[in-house]
Scaffold this motif. Structure first.
Motif, mmCIF file in Angstrom:
data_model
loop_
_atom_site.group_PDB
_atom_site.id
_atom_site.type_symbol
_atom_site.label_atom_id
_atom_site.label_comp_id
_atom_site.label_asym_id
_atom_site.label_seq_id
_atom_site.Cartn_x
_atom_site.Cartn_y
_atom_site.Cartn_z
ATOM 1 N N GLN A 176 -35.488 1.400 -10.789
ATOM 2 C CA GLN A 176 -35.110 1.724 -9.409
ATOM 3 C C GLN A 176 -35.875 2.953 -8.942
ATOM 4 O OE1 GLN A 176 -30.909 1.341 -8.442
ATOM 5 N NE2 GLN A 176 -31.030 3.133 -7.104
ATOM 6 N N PHE A 177 -36.566 2.822 -7.817
ATOM 7 C CA PHE A 177 -37.343 3.897 -7.205
ATOM 8 C C PHE A 177 -36.964 3.975 -5.734
ATOM 9 C CE2 PHE A 177 -39.662 3.259 -10.963
ATOM 10 C CZ PHE A 177 -40.798 4.053 -11.066
ATOM 11 N N SER A 178 -37.236 5.101 -5.114
ATOM 12 C CA SER A 178 -37.217 5.129 -3.655
ATOM 13 C C SER A 178 -38.476 4.410 -3.174
ATOM 14 C CB SER A 178 -37.204 6.563 -3.132
ATOM 15 O OG SER A 178 -38.462 7.182 -3.339
ATOM 16 N N ALA A 179 -38.497 4.018 -1.900
ATOM 17 C CA ALA A 179 -39.671 3.315 -1.369
ATOM 18 C C ALA A 179 -40.924 4.176 -1.475
ATOM 19 C CB ALA A 179 -39.424 2.906 0.080
ATOM 20 N N ASP A 180 -40.802 5.469 -1.165
ATOM 21 C CA ASP A 180 -41.962 6.355 -1.259
ATOM 22 C C ASP A 180 -42.414 6.540 -2.698
ATOM 23 O OD1 ASP A 180 -42.497 6.866 1.428
ATOM 24 O OD2 ASP A 180 -41.020 8.478 1.537
ATOM 25 N N GLU A 181 -41.473 6.709 -3.617
ATOM 26 C CA GLU A 181 -41.831 6.836 -5.031
ATOM 27 C C GLU A 181 -42.581 5.596 -5.501
ATOM 28 O OE1 GLU A 181 -38.351 9.520 -7.133
ATOM 29 O OE2 GLU A 181 -37.975 7.397 -6.751
ATOM 30 N N HIS A 182 -42.081 4.436 -5.105
ATOM 31 C CA HIS A 182 -42.726 3.178 -5.491
ATOM 32 C C HIS A 182 -44.155 3.124 -4.978
ATOM 33 C CE1 HIS A 182 -44.092 -0.869 -4.341
ATOM 34 N NE2 HIS A 182 -43.618 -1.227 -5.527
ATOM 35 N N ASP A 183 -44.335 3.382 -3.682
ATOM 36 C CA ASP A 183 -45.668 3.249 -3.093
ATOM 37 C C ASP A 183 -46.654 4.244 -3.691
ATOM 38 O OD1 ASP A 183 -44.554 1.272 -1.596
ATOM 39 O OD2 ASP A 183 -44.785 2.273 0.348
ATOM 40 N N GLU A 184 -46.170 5.442 -4.007
ATOM 41 C CA GLU A 184 -47.042 6.426 -4.636
ATOM 42 C C GLU A 184 -47.436 5.989 -6.041
ATOM 43 O OE1 GLU A 184 -47.064 11.226 -5.627
ATOM 44 O OE2 GLU A 184 -45.524 10.369 -4.333
ATOM 45 N N ALA A 185 -46.483 5.418 -6.772
ATOM 46 C CA ALA A 185 -46.758 4.977 -8.140
ATOM 47 C C ALA A 185 -47.741 3.811 -8.165
ATOM 48 C CB ALA A 185 -45.457 4.592 -8.834
ATOM 49 N N VAL A 186 -47.504 2.786 -7.338
ATOM 50 C CA VAL A 186 -48.387 1.621 -7.380
ATOM 51 C C VAL A 186 -49.764 1.935 -6.804
ATOM 52 C CG1 VAL A 186 -46.496 -0.050 -7.372
ATOM 53 C CG2 VAL A 186 -47.523 0.663 -5.190
ATOM 54 N N ALA A 187 -49.842 2.934 -5.921
ATOM 55 C CA ALA A 187 -51.158 3.349 -5.436
ATOM 56 C C ALA A 187 -52.044 3.769 -6.600
ATOM 57 C CB ALA A 187 -51.021 4.486 -4.430
ATOM 58 N N LEU A 188 -51.447 4.438 -7.579
ATOM 59 C CA LEU A 188 -52.210 4.918 -8.730
ATOM 60 C C LEU A 188 -52.393 3.849 -9.796
ATOM 61 C CD1 LEU A 188 -53.598 7.229 -10.225
ATOM 62 C CD2 LEU A 188 -51.356 7.870 -11.143
ATOM 63 N N GLN A 194 -57.621 -1.687 -8.593
ATOM 64 C CA GLN A 194 -58.257 -2.769 -7.843
ATOM 65 C C GLN A 194 -59.471 -2.258 -7.071
ATOM 66 O OE1 GLN A 194 -57.524 -6.241 -7.553
ATOM 67 N NE2 GLN A 194 -59.547 -6.098 -6.604
ATOM 68 N N VAL A 195 -59.313 -1.116 -6.400
ATOM 69 C CA VAL A 195 -60.419 -0.550 -5.634
ATOM 70 C C VAL A 195 -61.593 -0.204 -6.545
ATOM 71 C CG1 VAL A 195 -61.145 1.447 -4.260
ATOM 72 C CG2 VAL A 195 -58.977 0.314 -3.761
ATOM 73 N N MET A 196 -61.327 0.472 -7.661
ATOM 74 C CA MET A 196 -62.403 0.889 -8.553
ATOM 75 C C MET A 196 -63.085 -0.318 -9.190
ATOM 76 S SD MET A 196 -62.262 4.070 -8.014
ATOM 77 C CE MET A 196 -63.435 4.700 -9.203
ATOM 78 N N SER A 197 -62.310 -1.332 -9.552
ATOM 79 C CA SER A 197 -62.890 -2.546 -10.124
ATOM 80 C C SER A 197 -63.790 -3.253 -9.115
ATOM 81 C CB SER A 197 -61.768 -3.488 -10.581
ATOM 82 O OG SER A 197 -62.302 -4.689 -11.115
ATOM 83 N N VAL A 245 -55.341 6.713 -0.130
ATOM 84 C CA VAL A 245 -56.416 7.612 0.275
ATOM 85 C C VAL A 245 -56.247 9.003 -0.339
ATOM 86 C CG1 VAL A 245 -55.437 8.588 2.405
ATOM 87 C CG2 VAL A 245 -57.892 8.156 2.251
ATOM 88 N N GLN A 246 -55.018 9.447 -0.560
ATOM 89 C CA GLN A 246 -54.810 10.737 -1.208
ATOM 90 C C GLN A 246 -55.376 10.737 -2.627
ATOM 91 O OE1 GLN A 246 -53.671 13.657 0.062
ATOM 92 N NE2 GLN A 246 -53.665 12.593 2.042
ATOM 93 N N ILE A 247 -55.204 9.630 -3.334
ATOM 94 C CA ILE A 247 -55.756 9.523 -4.687
ATOM 95 C C ILE A 247 -57.275 9.439 -4.631
ATOM 96 C CG2 ILE A 247 -55.780 8.128 -6.786
ATOM 97 C CD1 ILE A 247 -52.950 7.228 -6.059
#
Length: 368
Positions: A176-188, A194-197, A245-247
């Protein structure tokens, strides 16, 4: 933030409505039907819906005779909020969840639409396949895979329990995550890879074939996910752009640092900087959870040469089982220009030497 592993069967009785019969929606239907839960399917594509019905993922929504316990929205990310809002209105006594891979944007959109968030739970099953569509669906797709629940402040306890039951009934590991926690985690952990690949794979477009013939597992591993669906990833990256984009700003700083060092590789401190960069990568890689999501664990690797013909790998794994050693991971490569396969195996360090000796005794060609 909390996490727990489900034990046994959950508590969904159904009926469950699944809106969207792609890979994930159809897999949810197959998994629930396999547990005796009645499922009804809906999809804008009559063909996709018919295929999902034909393979046993559920019955057509038109046959639903009562009020569903749960509605699962398995729609593309860019329309998920609208479909969820409509489902909340169409089924005023039902819990509604979505399974899109971004959460904060959808939650914000639903709040602006005035949706009843007490009955809504954003979720994200971290599972998939290289193939797409209902024909690729598997009822066991979610077994032992992470499934994130992202309730809002308005989400009721009963709605959250229904969402949790969906994931646990399908054999997932629920967190269980907050929506922001989730989005920050999956961004990384998902979107940046996916972007780097894709960026690396794009550099191969004009590469001569004789140069690509030198490629080994390293290039294949790093570019495997570059084969992903562009349409889907346009929606995912657009929906989570601020976090990604922050990452990427940090990645840009690292690249600039590396470029500056390599432009003057003999300058004082250049070699130390290169070593530090690789060491930082070592430290980050070592933090990735190990087998079954447990703590990171160091394994020992060995390579076995096998003839490139049917049955060799199966025979090797059978004999390793007879020796009594568990294989923790496996990679397969081929020797360039030779009809020989190279099976790379990881095992617990205390089993490494014993396995090499036992395989040599059985006639296998082992490289340490």
């Amino acid at each position: 933030m909390s996490a727990f592993k489900s034990q046994g069967r959950g508590h969904l009785d159904g009926p469950v409505v699944v809106i969207g019969t792609g890979l994930l929606g159809t897999s949810i239907g197959l998994g629930l039907r396999g547990r005796g839960v009645p499922v009804f399917l809906s999809d804008p594509s009559p063909t996709n819906q018919a295929v999902a019905v034909d393979i046993g993922a559920g019955r057509p929504l038109a046959e639903l005779g009562g009020t569903p316990q749960l509605v699962v929205v398995a729609a593309p990310p860019d329309v998920t909020a609208d479909v969820v809002c409509r489902a909340l209105a169409d089924y005023p006594e039902s819990v509604v969840v979505d399974i899109a891979s971004v959460k904060a944007d959808i939650q914000s959109r639903l709040r602006s639409l005035g949706a009843d968030l007490s009955r809504y739970v954003g979720t994200h099953p971290m599972a998939g396949r290289e193939k797409s569509g209902p024909v690729a669906a598997r009822g066991e797709l979610f077994t032992s895979m992470p499934w994130v629940l992202c309730p809002s402040e308005e989400t009721s306890g009963s709605a959250l329990q229904v969402a949790r039951s969906l994931a646990s009934d399908l054999g997932a590991v629920v967190s269980q995550f907050s929506a922001d926690e989730h989005d920050e985690a999956v961004a990384l952990v998902s979107h940046l890879p996916q972007v780097m690949s894709s960026l690396l794979a794009s550099r191969l477009q004009g590469t001569p074939l004789h140069a690509l013939s030198l490629a080994g597992n390293g290039l294949r591993d790093v570019t495997r996910i570059a084969a992903s669906d562009p349409t889907l990833w346009v929606q995912i990256l657009g929906g989570n752009a601020a976090k990604v984009v922050q990452i990427l700003y940090g990645v840009r700083e690292d690249l600039n640092r590396l470029i500056g060092t390599l432009e003057h590789p003999s300058a004082p401190g250049a070699r130390l900087d290169l070593a530090q960069l690789i060491s930082e990568g070592n430290a980050g890689q070592a933090r990735i959870p190990g087998k079954h999501g447990g703590p990171p664990q160091a394994y020992s690797w060995l390579t076995v040469l096998v003839d490139d013909k049917p049955g060799q790998i199966a025979q090797l794994l059978t004999e390793i089982g007879e020796i009594g050693v568990n294989v923790e991971d496996l990679r397969l490569d081929h020797s360039s220009g030779q009809n020989v396969g190279m099976v790379e195996l990881s095992v617990l360090p205390n089993k490494h030497d014993h396995l090499i000796e036992a395989l040599n005794d059985r006639g296998w060609r082992v490289l340490q």
